[in-house]
Design a protein around this motif. Structure first.
Motif, short mmCIF file in Angstrom:
data_model
loop_
_atom_site.label_atom_id
_atom_site.label_comp_id
_atom_site.label_asym_id
_atom_site.label_seq_id
_atom_site.Cartn_x
_atom_site.Cartn_y
_atom_site.Cartn_z
N UNK A 195 0.83 -1.20 0.00
CA UNK A 195 0.00 0.00 0.00
C UNK A 195 0.87 1.25 0.00
N UNK A 196 1.92 1.23 0.84
CA UNK A 196 2.83 2.36 0.90
C UNK A 196 3.45 2.64 -0.45
N UNK A 197 3.90 1.57 -1.14
CA UNK A 197 4.51 1.73 -2.46
C UNK A 197 3.54 2.35 -3.45
N UNK A 198 2.31 1.85 -3.45
CA UNK A 198 1.31 2.36 -4.39
C UNK A 198 1.03 3.84 -4.13
N UNK A 199 0.88 4.20 -2.85
CA UNK A 199 0.60 5.60 -2.51
C UNK A 199 1.75 6.50 -2.94
N UNK A 200 2.97 6.04 -2.69
CA UNK A 200 4.14 6.84 -3.04
C UNK A 200 4.17 7.11 -4.54
N UNK A 201 3.86 6.08 -5.33
CA UNK A 201 3.88 6.23 -6.78
C UNK A 201 2.82 7.23 -7.25
N UNK A 202 1.60 7.08 -6.74
CA UNK A 202 0.53 8.00 -7.14
C UNK A 202 0.85 9.42 -6.68
N UNK A 203 1.44 9.55 -5.49
CA UNK A 203 1.83 10.87 -4.99
C UNK A 203 2.79 11.54 -5.96
N UNK A 204 3.78 10.77 -6.43
CA UNK A 204 4.79 11.31 -7.33
C UNK A 204 4.14 11.84 -8.60
N UNK A 205 3.27 11.01 -9.21
CA UNK A 205 2.64 11.40 -10.47
C UNK A 205 1.73 12.61 -10.26
N UNK A 206 0.89 12.55 -9.20
CA UNK A 206 -0.07 13.64 -9.04
C UNK A 206 0.61 14.92 -8.59
N UNK A 207 1.77 14.81 -7.94
CA UNK A 207 2.50 16.01 -7.55
C UNK A 207 2.97 16.77 -8.78
N UNK A 243 -7.00 4.60 -3.42
CA UNK A 243 -6.09 5.72 -3.20
C UNK A 243 -6.75 7.05 -3.60
N UNK A 244 -7.74 7.00 -4.51
CA UNK A 244 -8.39 8.24 -4.96
C UNK A 244 -8.91 9.04 -3.78
N UNK A 245 -9.51 8.37 -2.82
CA UNK A 245 -10.09 9.10 -1.69
C UNK A 245 -9.13 9.19 -0.52
N UNK A 246 -7.83 8.95 -0.78
CA UNK A 246 -6.84 9.11 0.26
C UNK A 246 -6.50 10.58 0.40
N UNK A 270 -4.57 1.17 -15.17
CA UNK A 270 -4.56 0.52 -16.48
C UNK A 270 -3.14 0.22 -16.94
N UNK A 271 -2.23 1.17 -16.69
CA UNK A 271 -0.84 1.02 -17.12
C UNK A 271 -0.22 -0.19 -16.44
N UNK A 272 -0.38 -0.28 -15.11
CA UNK A 272 0.22 -1.39 -14.39
C UNK A 272 -0.39 -2.72 -14.83
N UNK A 273 -1.70 -2.70 -15.08
CA UNK A 273 -2.38 -3.92 -15.50
C UNK A 273 -1.79 -4.44 -16.80
N UNK A 274 -1.46 -3.49 -17.71
CA UNK A 274 -0.93 -3.85 -19.02
C UNK A 274 0.53 -4.29 -18.90
N UNK A 275 1.32 -3.51 -18.12
CA UNK A 275 2.76 -3.73 -18.10
C UNK A 275 3.15 -4.88 -17.18
N UNK A 276 2.54 -4.97 -16.01
CA UNK A 276 2.96 -5.99 -15.06
C UNK A 276 1.77 -6.56 -14.30
N UNK A 277 1.16 -7.60 -14.86
CA UNK A 277 -0.01 -8.20 -14.22
C UNK A 277 0.29 -8.71 -12.80
N UNK A 281 -6.44 13.78 -9.97
CA UNK A 281 -6.01 12.66 -9.13
C UNK A 281 -6.82 11.42 -9.46
N UNK A 282 -8.15 11.59 -9.59
CA UNK A 282 -9.00 10.44 -9.89
C UNK A 282 -8.59 9.80 -11.21
N UNK A 283 -8.33 10.64 -12.24
CA UNK A 283 -7.99 10.05 -13.52
C UNK A 283 -6.57 9.49 -13.52
N UNK A 284 -5.65 10.12 -12.74
CA UNK A 284 -4.30 9.57 -12.64
C UNK A 284 -4.34 8.16 -12.07
N UNK A 285 -5.12 8.01 -11.01
CA UNK A 285 -5.21 6.69 -10.39
C UNK A 285 -5.72 5.68 -11.41
#
Lengths: 193, 216
Positions: free
Chosen positions: A43-55, A111-114, A91-98, A82-86
């Motif tokens: 969970x921490x990893x996922x949040x960190x990644x979304x934080x980076x992109x949305x920042x 994470x959208x409502x985090x 989708x990206x992760x689903x395609x690249x690394x199942x 943020x909602x669309x980034x998530x």
């Protein structure tokens, strides 16, 4: 423009003003997903990644909206992005690394409502961070969030084995542990000043 | 019971349940971030509670009015946009009314957008019920939320500052508990309230001899 050095921005976000324990952002996943160390780390990893992109996105939006002259749309634009980034990241992760996608599972859409993510976007705009500072700030905040989550999960795994009166089990015990953790983090005050 | 009477009872129930039986903070444990963050003084807590209640009332009304027009697939996104619009209004209104208050609440006014309580009520209640019931529900939940925030803010300001709403309560000899103003005080105070409520619930169950269902 804010003149803080990158190192102090990082330490500030990760330890001194930890997002979870000092700003109370992202309490819901903090209490909800902190039962096992494994899930907490992911969970921490996922949040960190979304934080980076949305920042990065928030930085761009802030300057774009000021350019057009409609700063009052900022909040609406942030939450929409943020909602669309998530969604995109999902989708990206689903395609690249199942494999990674399966590991993250339900956590990604949650994470959208985090509030930590939106909080990060708002704080970095309020403080007038530059692009590089914003990225480091996001990294620090993500690291701090992960640290708090993993520490909490470690303590809760041990607590499972202890006998406690019925009244204390559940949210109340988690809150007391969080309070003590927050007290220990007070010790970092002054480190990044 | 006549049908009109029953309707009235249902209406009151929508209102009452948010205040006590399904209190958003103490029972459902939703919307924790603002509860802990701005409850360091009673006045901040009151302002935050009222702002949240207003946003919830407006968004519940609008969502319920538009419930037949919003396509199912994009409903969450629509709700978030509706909520964000009203939060922007509240943000500017508070800034116009009191600049000091706006400063001390800071980014947490904007963060009302991601308060899971508001989105939760829009999705779970307003999108399925008539406008009248949605309004009552929002009023009850809003008052329940504000009361809970006041409970926390009052205790924290009283012990941490020896005052209530900025008026000194204790004599000069009182040594303030600094920890209550610090972030950890928020966690401890909320934990204490939850313990009290759990204890009362258990005593009630022991007395009536039946297990009461707590909605989670």
């Amino acid at each position: 423009m804010n003149e803080q050095t990158l190192w102090s921005v990082f330490v500030n976000a990760a330890l001194v003003n930890n997002f979870v324990l000092a700003y109370f952002l992202g309490i819901c996943p903090f209490l909800g997903v902190s039962a096992k160390i494994g899930t907490a780390t992911r969970m921490g990893g996922a949040v960190m990644f979304v934080m980076l992109v949305s920042s990065v996105c928030a930085y761009a939006i802030h300057h774009l909206l000021i350019l057009i002259g409609v700063p009052f749309l900022e909040l609406i634009a942030f939450i929409a992005v943020i909602a669309s980034t998530v969604q995109l990241v999902e989708m990206f992760i689903k395609k690249m690394s199942p494999t990674l996608f399966r590991a993250l599972g339900i956590f990604l859409p949650l994470i959208t409502t985090n509030c930590a993510i939106l909080g990060l976007a708002l704080f970095q705009t309020n403080r007038g961070y530059g692009l590089l500072q914003a990225i480091v700030y996001a990294l620090g905040a993500g690291a701090g969030f992960t640290l708090a989550l993993v520490l909490m999960a470690g303590i809760r795994e041990k607590l499972e084995l202890a006998t406690m009166p019925d009244v204390v089990t559940g949210t109340a015990s988690a809150l007391i542990v969080a309070g003590i953790l927050s007290l220990t983090f007070m010790g970092f005050a002054g480190l990044g000043a | 019971m006549t049908s009109r009477n029953r309707k009235a009872v249902i209406g009151t129930d929508e209102f009452i349940k948010g205040i006590w039986r399904e209190n958003p903070v103490f029972v459902q444990v939703l919307g924790m971030c603002p509860v802990l963050a701005v409850s360091n003084t009673a006045i901040n807590a009151l302002a935050m509670g009222l702002a949240t209640a207003f946003v919830m009332l407006m968004s519940n009304t609008l969502v319920s009015t538009l419930r037949n027009f919003i396509p199912k697939q994009v409903r969450i996104a629509t709700y978030i946009l509706i909520i964000a619009t009203f939060v922007t209004i509240v943000d500017y209104a508070i800034e116009a009314i009191s600049l000091d208050l706006h400063k001390s609440l800071g980014a947490f006014i904007s963060l009302i957008v991601v308060n899971c309580l508001i989105l939760g009520r829009a999705e779970a209640f307003a999108s399925k019920h008539r406008v009248r019931h949605a309004v009552l529900d929002a009023l009850g939940m809003g008052i329940g939320f504000t009361l809970a925030l006041l409970c926390l803010g009052g205790v924290r300001e009283l012990l941490g500052d020896g005052a209530l709403f900025g008026v000194a309560v204790f004599p000069d000899g009182f040594e303030p508990w600094i920890v209550m103003i610090l972030p950890s005080g928020g966690f401890f105070t909320l934990a204490a309230w939850l313990l009290l409520i759990n204890h009362m619930q258990q005593r009630k169950e022991a007395k009536t001899g039946r297990v009461q269902e707590v909605p989670r």
